[in-house]
Write a protein that holds these residues in place. Structure first.
Motif, PDB file in Angstrom:
ATOM      1  N   ALA A 191      17.404  22.590   6.499  1.00 25.28           N
ATOM      2  CA  ALA A 191      18.034  21.265   6.528  1.00 25.28           C
ATOM      3  C   ALA A 191      19.442  21.323   5.937  1.00 25.28           C
ATOM      4  O   ALA A 191      20.378  20.748   6.509  1.00 25.28           O
ATOM      5  CB  ALA A 191      17.175  20.263   5.754  1.00 25.28           C
ATOM      6  N   ASN A 192      19.602  22.025   4.836  1.00 25.82           N
ATOM      7  CA  ASN A 192      20.904  22.121   4.196  1.00 25.82           C
ATOM      8  C   ASN A 192      21.926  22.786   5.116  1.00 25.82           C
ATOM      9  O   ASN A 192      23.089  22.357   5.180  1.00 25.82           O
ATOM     10  CB  ASN A 192      20.798  22.874   2.877  1.00 25.82           C
ATOM     11  N   ALA A 193      21.518  23.805   5.848  1.00 26.03           N
ATOM     12  CA  ALA A 193      22.432  24.465   6.796  1.00 26.03           C
ATOM     13  C   ALA A 193      22.897  23.469   7.856  1.00 26.03           C
ATOM     14  O   ALA A 193      24.081  23.419   8.199  1.00 26.03           O
ATOM     15  CB  ALA A 193      21.738  25.657   7.452  1.00 26.03           C
ATOM     16  N   PHE A 194      21.970  22.640   8.360  1.00 26.01           N
ATOM     17  CA  PHE A 194      22.339  21.630   9.351  1.00 26.01           C
ATOM     18  C   PHE A 194      23.285  20.593   8.765  1.00 26.01           C
ATOM     19  O   PHE A 194      24.352  20.329   9.316  1.00 26.01           O
ATOM     20  CB  PHE A 194      21.095  20.943   9.924  1.00 26.01           C
ATOM     21  N   TYR A 195      22.901  19.989   7.647  1.00 27.26           N
ATOM     22  CA  TYR A 195      23.709  18.917   7.053  1.00 27.26           C
ATOM     23  C   TYR A 195      25.095  19.402   6.646  1.00 27.26           C
ATOM     24  O   TYR A 195      26.082  18.690   6.814  1.00 27.26           O
ATOM     25  CB  TYR A 195      23.005  18.302   5.843  1.00 27.26           C
ATOM     26  N   THR A 196      25.181  20.625   6.120  1.00 28.74           N
ATOM     27  CA  THR A 196      26.475  21.181   5.711  1.00 28.74           C
ATOM     28  C   THR A 196      27.400  21.334   6.909  1.00 28.74           C
ATOM     29  O   THR A 196      28.583  20.986   6.840  1.00 28.74           O
ATOM     30  CB  THR A 196      26.266  22.541   5.006  1.00 28.74           C
ATOM     31  N   GLU A 197      26.870  21.837   7.999  1.00 25.13           N
ATOM     32  CA  GLU A 197      27.689  22.016   9.207  1.00 25.13           C
ATOM     33  C   GLU A 197      28.105  20.658   9.780  1.00 25.13           C
ATOM     34  O   GLU A 197      29.253  20.468  10.173  1.00 25.13           O
ATOM     35  CB  GLU A 197      26.906  22.821  10.254  1.00 25.13           C
ATOM     36  N   LEU A 198      27.190  19.705   9.811  1.00 27.54           N
ATOM     37  CA  LEU A 198      27.479  18.378  10.361  1.00 27.54           C
ATOM     38  C   LEU A 198      28.608  17.698   9.578  1.00 27.54           C
ATOM     39  O   LEU A 198      29.489  17.064  10.172  1.00 27.54           O
ATOM     40  CB  LEU A 198      26.212  17.520  10.338  1.00 27.54           C
ATOM     41  N   LYS A 199      28.604  17.853   8.260  1.00 30.99           N
ATOM     42  CA  LYS A 199      29.636  17.230   7.417  1.00 30.99           C
ATOM     43  C   LYS A 199      31.027  17.778   7.706  1.00 30.99           C
ATOM     44  O   LYS A 199      32.015  17.076   7.533  1.00 30.99           O
ATOM     45  CB  LYS A 199      29.300  17.395   5.942  1.00 30.99           C
ATOM     46  N   LYS A 200      31.109  19.028   8.160  1.00 28.27           N
ATOM     47  CA  LYS A 200      32.408  19.603   8.521  1.00 28.27           C
ATOM     48  C   LYS A 200      33.075  18.812   9.645  1.00 28.27           C
ATOM     49  O   LYS A 200      34.281  18.803   9.771  1.00 28.27           O
ATOM     50  CB  LYS A 200      32.251  21.060   8.958  1.00 28.27           C
ATOM     51  N   PHE A 201      32.251  18.135  10.454  1.00 27.34           N
ATOM     52  CA  PHE A 201      32.754  17.326  11.569  1.00 27.34           C
ATOM     53  C   PHE A 201      32.859  15.849  11.186  1.00 27.34           C
ATOM     54  O   PHE A 201      33.086  14.992  12.025  1.00 27.34           O
ATOM     55  CB  PHE A 201      31.829  17.482  12.781  1.00 27.34           C
ATOM     56  N   ARG A 202      32.611  15.549   9.908  1.00 25.24           N
ATOM     57  CA  ARG A 202      32.659  14.193   9.363  1.00 25.24           C
ATOM     58  C   ARG A 202      31.584  13.260   9.925  1.00 25.24           C
ATOM     59  O   ARG A 202      31.810  12.073  10.119  1.00 25.24           O
ATOM     60  CB  ARG A 202      34.045  13.585   9.534  1.00 25.24           C
ATOM     61  N   PHE A 203      30.417  13.843  10.184  1.00 26.94           N
ATOM     62  CA  PHE A 203      29.240  13.054  10.555  1.00 26.94           C
ATOM     63  C   PHE A 203      28.177  13.298   9.500  1.00 26.94           C
ATOM     64  O   PHE A 203      28.184  14.331   8.821  1.00 26.94           O
ATOM     65  CB  PHE A 203      28.688  13.469  11.924  1.00 26.94           C
ATOM     66  N   GLU A 204      27.261  12.350   9.354  1.00 27.69           N
ATOM     67  CA  GLU A 204      26.144  12.497   8.431  1.00 27.69           C
ATOM     68  C   GLU A 204      24.869  12.035   9.105  1.00 27.69           C
ATOM     69  O   GLU A 204      24.896  11.236  10.028  1.00 27.69           O
ATOM     70  CB  GLU A 204      26.389  11.688   7.160  1.00 27.69           C
ATOM     71  N   LEU A 258       2.773  16.315  15.651  1.00 27.79           N
ATOM     72  CA  LEU A 258       3.325  16.331  14.293  1.00 27.79           C
ATOM     73  C   LEU A 258       2.290  16.919  13.352  1.00 27.79           C
ATOM     74  O   LEU A 258       1.216  16.362  13.176  1.00 27.79           O
ATOM     75  CB  LEU A 258       3.692  14.907  13.849  1.00 27.79           C
ATOM     76  N   GLU A 259       2.621  18.052  12.785  1.00 23.26           N
ATOM     77  CA  GLU A 259       1.772  18.677  11.784  1.00 23.26           C
ATOM     78  C   GLU A 259       2.250  18.181  10.419  1.00 23.26           C
ATOM     79  O   GLU A 259       3.379  18.489  10.035  1.00 23.26           O
ATOM     80  CB  GLU A 259       1.911  20.196  11.865  1.00 23.26           C
ATOM     81  N   PRO A 260       1.467  17.406   9.708  1.00 25.37           N
ATOM     82  CA  PRO A 260       1.952  16.792   8.452  1.00 25.37           C
ATOM     83  C   PRO A 260       1.926  17.746   7.253  1.00 25.37           C
ATOM     84  O   PRO A 260       1.411  17.419   6.197  1.00 25.37           O
ATOM     85  CB  PRO A 260       0.984  15.627   8.270  1.00 25.37           C
ATOM     86  N   SER A 261       2.498  18.941   7.420  1.00 24.30           N
ATOM     87  CA  SER A 261       2.416  19.928   6.349  1.00 24.30           C
ATOM     88  C   SER A 261       3.744  20.215   5.651  1.00 24.30           C
ATOM     89  O   SER A 261       3.755  20.728   4.541  1.00 24.30           O
ATOM     90  CB  SER A 261       1.857  21.239   6.907  1.00 24.30           C
ATOM     91  N   ALA A 262       4.861  19.922   6.302  1.00 28.74           N
ATOM     92  CA  ALA A 262       6.178  20.224   5.733  1.00 28.74           C
ATOM     93  C   ALA A 262       7.192  19.337   6.449  1.00 28.74           C
ATOM     94  O   ALA A 262       6.852  18.635   7.395  1.00 28.74           O
ATOM     95  CB  ALA A 262       6.516  21.697   5.926  1.00 28.74           C
ATOM     96  N   SER A 263       8.428  19.402   6.008  1.00 23.62           N
ATOM     97  CA  SER A 263       9.473  18.611   6.654  1.00 23.62           C
ATOM     98  C   SER A 263      10.810  19.333   6.478  1.00 23.62           C
ATOM     99  O   SER A 263      11.121  19.798   5.381  1.00 23.62           O
ATOM    100  CB  SER A 263       9.544  17.218   6.021  1.00 23.62           C
ATOM    101  N   LEU A 264      11.575  19.424   7.553  1.00 25.32           N
ATOM    102  CA  LEU A 264      12.910  20.003   7.453  1.00 25.32           C
ATOM    103  C   LEU A 264      13.826  18.945   6.862  1.00 25.32           C
ATOM    104  O   LEU A 264      14.447  18.158   7.570  1.00 25.32           O
ATOM    105  CB  LEU A 264      13.399  20.486   8.826  1.00 25.32           C
ATOM    106  N   GLN A 265      13.835  18.896   5.546  1.00 24.79           N
ATOM    107  CA  GLN A 265      14.647  17.929   4.821  1.00 24.79           C
ATOM    108  C   GLN A 265      15.008  18.501   3.460  1.00 24.79           C
ATOM    109  O   GLN A 265      14.355  19.414   2.967  1.00 24.79           O
ATOM    110  CB  GLN A 265      13.926  16.599   4.656  1.00 24.79           C
ATOM    111  N   LEU A 266      16.050  17.956   2.891  1.00 30.76           N
ATOM    112  CA  LEU A 266      16.481  18.388   1.566  1.00 30.76           C
ATOM    113  C   LEU A 266      15.356  18.165   0.566  1.00 30.76           C
ATOM    114  O   LEU A 266      14.687  17.127   0.591  1.00 30.76           O
ATOM    115  CB  LEU A 266      17.746  17.646   1.144  1.00 30.76           C
ATOM    116  N   GLY A 267      15.144  19.141  -0.285  1.00 25.87           N
ATOM    117  CA  GLY A 267      14.122  19.016  -1.322  1.00 25.87           C
ATOM    118  C   GLY A 267      12.777  19.603  -0.953  1.00 25.87           C
ATOM    119  O   GLY A 267      11.963  19.869  -1.852  1.00 25.87           O
ATOM    120  N   ASP A 268      12.483  19.827   0.332  1.00 21.22           N
ATOM    121  CA  ASP A 268      11.195  20.403   0.707  1.00 21.22           C
ATOM    122  C   ASP A 268      11.264  21.915   0.495  1.00 21.22           C
ATOM    123  O   ASP A 268      11.969  22.620   1.213  1.00 21.22           O
ATOM    124  CB  ASP A 268      10.843  20.078   2.154  1.00 21.22           C
TER     125      ASP A 268
END
Length: 157
Positions: free
Chosen positions: A70-83, A97-107
């Motif tokens: 998730a951090n790799a995605f969000y970091t790249e997106l911010k370079k383009f000034r999107f969030e 949906l397998e409720p075992s994990a989530s691609l999000q910050l903090g997981d």
């Protein structure tokens, strides 16, 4: 973008999410299509999301965490000034949906070989402007194996 009974016209955008099942395993795919020429804003969003998607896939390897992807995605997106304020993916496989994990910050779930995820990058910027692209992927020994061969294009129809 909300459903409507309006007619498609030049400049109308269509965001599709498709799913398939083979041998009991599920995969999903999202793409954005535009009727006619895309706006500069939509082109920039597409470029940003594809760059973020590729960064996230590069981070999806054993030993990294869901947070790292998730951090790799969000970091790249911010370079383009999107969030993006929500998660960027979830486990997928035997069920949608397998409720075992989530691609999000903090997981801090560690990625292991053969885990599968739907990296879904829907981004709703305004009430009438959004974009989607996604890939379902499997974590391999060193990288991510994307489960489809669909081009990562902004499709003009």
């Amino acid at each position: 973008m909300a459903w409507s009974d309006g007619e498609f016209q030049h400049g109308s955008q269509v965001n599709l999410e498709l799913g398939g099942t083979r041998f009991g395993y599920t995969a999903a795919l999202m793409r954005t299509m535009i009727i006619g020429e895309p706006s500069d804003r939509l082109k920039r969003m597409h470029e940003a999301e594809v760059a973020g998607l590729e960064a996230a896939l590069a981070a999806a390897r054993p030993g990294n965490t869901c947070h790292d992807v998730a951090n790799a995605f969000y970091t790249e997106l911010k370079k383009f000034r999107f969030e993006k304020d929500s998660r960027c993916g979830y486990p997928i496989g035997i069920d949608w949906l397998e409720p075992s994990a989530s691609l999000q910050l903090g997981d801090q779930t560690l990625l292991e070989r053969n885990m599968t995820f739907h990296l879904m990058l829907g981004n709703w910027v305004d009430e009438d402007f959004g974009y989607v692209i996604s890939e379902s992927f499997r974590v391999t020994g060193s990288t991510a194996e994307v489960l489809t061969t669909t081009p990562r294009s902004l499709f003009q129809i």
